[in-house]
Scaffold this motif. Structure first.
Motif, PDB file in Angstrom:
ATOM      1  N   ASP A 131     -20.362  -3.209   2.978  1.00 12.70           N
ATOM      2  CA  ASP A 131     -20.398  -2.013   2.152  1.00 12.70           C
ATOM      3  C   ASP A 131     -19.084  -1.854   1.384  1.00 12.70           C
ATOM      4  O   ASP A 131     -18.293  -2.777   1.299  1.00 12.70           O
ATOM      5  CB  ASP A 131     -20.679  -0.794   3.018  1.00 12.70           C
ATOM      6  CG  ASP A 131     -19.643  -0.630   4.136  1.00 12.70           C
ATOM      7  OD1 ASP A 131     -18.616  -1.341   4.110  1.00 12.70           O
ATOM      8  OD2 ASP A 131     -19.866   0.207   5.021  1.00 12.70           O
ATOM      9  N   LEU A 132     -18.839  -0.664   0.864  1.00 12.30           N
ATOM     10  CA  LEU A 132     -17.613  -0.431   0.098  1.00 12.30           C
ATOM     11  C   LEU A 132     -16.361  -0.596   0.951  1.00 12.30           C
ATOM     12  O   LEU A 132     -15.324  -1.006   0.445  1.00 12.30           O
ATOM     13  CB  LEU A 132     -17.639   0.961  -0.536  1.00 12.30           C
ATOM     14  CG  LEU A 132     -18.521   1.103  -1.780  1.00 12.30           C
ATOM     15  CD1 LEU A 132     -18.470   2.537  -2.306  1.00 12.30           C
ATOM     16  CD2 LEU A 132     -18.120   0.139  -2.876  1.00 12.30           C
ATOM     17  N   ASN A 133     -16.446  -0.281   2.234  1.00 13.27           N
ATOM     18  CA  ASN A 133     -15.277  -0.492   3.099  1.00 13.27           C
ATOM     19  C   ASN A 133     -14.946  -1.974   3.193  1.00 13.27           C
ATOM     20  O   ASN A 133     -13.784  -2.357   3.216  1.00 13.27           O
ATOM     21  CB  ASN A 133     -15.517   0.093   4.495  1.00 13.27           C
ATOM     22  CG  ASN A 133     -15.488   1.598   4.475  1.00 13.27           C
ATOM     23  OD1 ASN A 133     -14.800   2.205   3.661  1.00 13.27           O
ATOM     24  ND2 ASN A 133     -16.266   2.211   5.350  1.00 13.27           N
ATOM     25  N   TRP A 134     -15.977  -2.806   3.248  1.00 15.19           N
ATOM     26  CA  TRP A 134     -15.754  -4.246   3.297  1.00 15.19           C
ATOM     27  C   TRP A 134     -15.137  -4.716   1.982  1.00 15.19           C
ATOM     28  O   TRP A 134     -14.208  -5.517   1.978  1.00 15.19           O
ATOM     29  CB  TRP A 134     -17.065  -4.997   3.554  1.00 15.19           C
ATOM     30  CG  TRP A 134     -16.863  -6.457   3.439  1.00 15.19           C
ATOM     31  CD1 TRP A 134     -16.403  -7.293   4.414  1.00 15.19           C
ATOM     32  CD2 TRP A 134     -17.043  -7.272   2.276  1.00 15.19           C
ATOM     33  NE1 TRP A 134     -16.292  -8.572   3.929  1.00 15.19           N
ATOM     34  CE2 TRP A 134     -16.676  -8.593   2.618  1.00 15.19           C
ATOM     35  CE3 TRP A 134     -17.474  -7.014   0.972  1.00 15.19           C
ATOM     36  CZ2 TRP A 134     -16.741  -9.640   1.706  1.00 15.19           C
ATOM     37  CZ3 TRP A 134     -17.536  -8.060   0.075  1.00 15.19           C
ATOM     38  CH2 TRP A 134     -17.169  -9.356   0.451  1.00 15.19           C
ATOM     39  N   ASN A 184     -13.280  -3.015  -0.058  1.00 13.73           N
ATOM     40  CA  ASN A 184     -11.889  -2.576  -0.055  1.00 13.73           C
ATOM     41  C   ASN A 184     -11.033  -3.499   0.814  1.00 13.73           C
ATOM     42  O   ASN A 184      -9.941  -3.902   0.415  1.00 13.73           O
ATOM     43  CB  ASN A 184     -11.788  -1.129   0.437  1.00 13.73           C
ATOM     44  CG  ASN A 184     -10.369  -0.619   0.400  1.00 13.73           C
ATOM     45  OD1 ASN A 184      -9.658  -0.781  -0.579  1.00 13.73           O
ATOM     46  ND2 ASN A 184      -9.944  -0.010   1.488  1.00 13.73           N
ATOM     47  N   ALA A 219      -9.979   2.458  -6.718  1.00 16.79           N
ATOM     48  CA  ALA A 219     -11.344   2.313  -6.206  1.00 16.79           C
ATOM     49  C   ALA A 219     -11.911   3.668  -5.805  1.00 16.79           C
ATOM     50  O   ALA A 219     -11.170   4.546  -5.348  1.00 16.79           O
ATOM     51  CB  ALA A 219     -11.355   1.357  -5.014  1.00 16.79           C
ATOM     52  N   PRO A 220     -13.233   3.854  -5.964  1.00 16.99           N
ATOM     53  CA  PRO A 220     -13.853   5.152  -5.668  1.00 16.99           C
ATOM     54  C   PRO A 220     -13.532   5.697  -4.274  1.00 16.99           C
ATOM     55  O   PRO A 220     -13.304   6.893  -4.118  1.00 16.99           O
ATOM     56  CB  PRO A 220     -15.350   4.874  -5.801  1.00 16.99           C
ATOM     57  CG  PRO A 220     -15.434   3.700  -6.715  1.00 16.99           C
ATOM     58  CD  PRO A 220     -14.199   2.888  -6.446  1.00 16.99           C
ATOM     59  N   GLN A 221     -13.486   4.847  -3.262  1.00 13.23           N
ATOM     60  CA  GLN A 221     -13.222   5.339  -1.912  1.00 13.23           C
ATOM     61  C   GLN A 221     -11.735   5.561  -1.666  1.00 13.23           C
ATOM     62  O   GLN A 221     -11.355   6.099  -0.640  1.00 13.23           O
ATOM     63  CB  GLN A 221     -13.826   4.412  -0.846  1.00 13.23           C
ATOM     64  CG  GLN A 221     -13.167   3.066  -0.717  1.00 13.23           C
ATOM     65  CD  GLN A 221     -13.688   2.011  -1.688  1.00 13.23           C
ATOM     66  OE1 GLN A 221     -14.137   2.314  -2.781  1.00 13.23           O
ATOM     67  NE2 GLN A 221     -13.614   0.758  -1.305  1.00 13.23           N
ATOM     68  N   GLN A 222     -10.870   5.163  -2.592  1.00 13.30           N
ATOM     69  CA  GLN A 222      -9.423   5.343  -2.454  1.00 13.30           C
ATOM     70  C   GLN A 222      -8.934   6.430  -3.399  1.00 13.30           C
ATOM     71  O   GLN A 222      -8.448   7.451  -2.975  1.00 13.30           O
ATOM     72  CB  GLN A 222      -8.688   4.030  -2.766  1.00 13.30           C
ATOM     73  CG  GLN A 222      -9.058   2.878  -1.880  1.00 13.30           C
ATOM     74  CD  GLN A 222      -8.581   3.093  -0.467  1.00 13.30           C
ATOM     75  OE1 GLN A 222      -7.495   3.578  -0.241  1.00 13.30           O
ATOM     76  NE2 GLN A 222      -9.414   2.733   0.484  1.00 13.30           N
ATOM     77  N   GLN A 223      -8.988   6.138  -4.669  1.00 16.30           N
ATOM     78  CA  GLN A 223      -8.578   7.024  -5.756  1.00 16.30           C
ATOM     79  C   GLN A 223      -7.207   7.688  -5.536  1.00 16.30           C
ATOM     80  O   GLN A 223      -7.088   8.904  -5.517  1.00 16.30           O
ATOM     81  CB  GLN A 223      -9.649   8.068  -6.025  1.00 16.30           C
ATOM     82  CG  GLN A 223     -10.889   7.455  -6.608  1.00 16.30           C
ATOM     83  CD  GLN A 223     -11.814   8.483  -7.210  1.00 16.30           C
ATOM     84  OE1 GLN A 223     -11.650   9.666  -7.069  1.00 16.30           O
ATOM     85  NE2 GLN A 223     -12.812   7.990  -7.924  1.00 16.30           N
ATOM     86  N   TYR A 224      -6.194   6.852  -5.371  1.00 15.50           N
ATOM     87  CA  TYR A 224      -4.837   7.385  -5.285  1.00 15.50           C
ATOM     88  C   TYR A 224      -3.956   6.816  -6.392  1.00 15.50           C
ATOM     89  O   TYR A 224      -2.741   6.954  -6.348  1.00 15.50           O
ATOM     90  CB  TYR A 224      -4.218   7.138  -3.903  1.00 15.50           C
ATOM     91  CG  TYR A 224      -4.084   5.685  -3.490  1.00 15.50           C
ATOM     92  CD1 TYR A 224      -3.002   4.910  -3.896  1.00 15.50           C
ATOM     93  CD2 TYR A 224      -5.037   5.094  -2.680  1.00 15.50           C
ATOM     94  CE1 TYR A 224      -2.871   3.591  -3.516  1.00 15.50           C
ATOM     95  CE2 TYR A 224      -4.913   3.770  -2.290  1.00 15.50           C
ATOM     96  CZ  TYR A 224      -3.831   3.029  -2.702  1.00 15.50           C
ATOM     97  OH  TYR A 224      -3.715   1.717  -2.323  1.00 15.50           O
TER      98      TYR A 224
END
Length: 193
Positions: free
Chosen positions: A32-35, A37, A106-111
């Motif tokens: 998934d997105l965690n993978w 990342n 990245a969408p799950q990070q966005q920093y």
């Protein structure tokens, strides 16, 4: 085994197969997105090691050793070794920067914005990112253009080659100096914020 490890392409293929096996074993069907990342972080570290490893090779080995190399042996370095090392150096610099920015955005990070503007909790990674961006810019705007002249890949007289060699060395040394705080900021990002 020597048939595989004695050949760079076969060694890379073997490393890629082992990487794929590790990913499947450790992540199973949870790609998934965690993978994604995690994989981007791996790629960022991998190309970063190539980039900084070559930076350290140039500054610890090639630059100090070149004056000691007999004149008849220097063409072996300037025609073959240095251009190949500079190829990997410049492209790994670009890849490290692009992948690092992709991770931060990245969408799950966005920093990305928070880091680049040194907001609370993102100062370490922000400073590391800015230093990395400056270093990558130095590679493409100063080191590589001057190395092309110094190595004779671009026509120039002896004075221009000497001047270009010195300029490339000074910007390489600048990146060498900046690499220490940059690496510190990147490594301590999760620990110190």
């Amino acid at each position: 085994m020597a048939n595989i490890l004695g050949n760079l392409n076969r060694s890379l293929l073997l490393g890629g197969v082992l990487l794929a096996l590790a990913i499947v074993i450790l992540n199973g069907n949870a790609l998934d997105l965690n993978w994604v990342n995690a994989f981007l972080r791996f790629l960022h570290a991998l190309v970063g090691v190539v980039w900084i490893g070559l930076l350290y090779y140039f500054n610890f080995v090639q630059i100090p050793t070149m004056p000691k190399v007999p004149a008849e042996l220097k063409p072996g370095i300037t025609r073959y070794i240095a251009p190949e090392a500079l190829f990997w150096f410049r492209w790994s610099a670009l890849a490290t920067m692009v992948i690092g920015l992709a991770i931060a955005g990245a969408p799950q990070q966005q920093y990305l914005v928070e880091a680049l503007t040194f907001q609370e909790g993102y100062r370490n990674i922000g400073l590391g990112m800015w230093l990395g961006i400056i270093m990558a810019a130095n590679v493409w705007m100063f080191i590589w253009p001057n190395q092309k002249i110094a190595l004779g890949l671009v026509d120039a007289d002896a004075d221009a080659k000497a001047k270009a060699g010195k300029t490339a060395m000074l910007f390489s040394r600048t990146n060498f100096v900046l690499s220490f705080p940059m690496l510190y900021c990147m490594v301590t990002r999760g620990v110190l914020g």
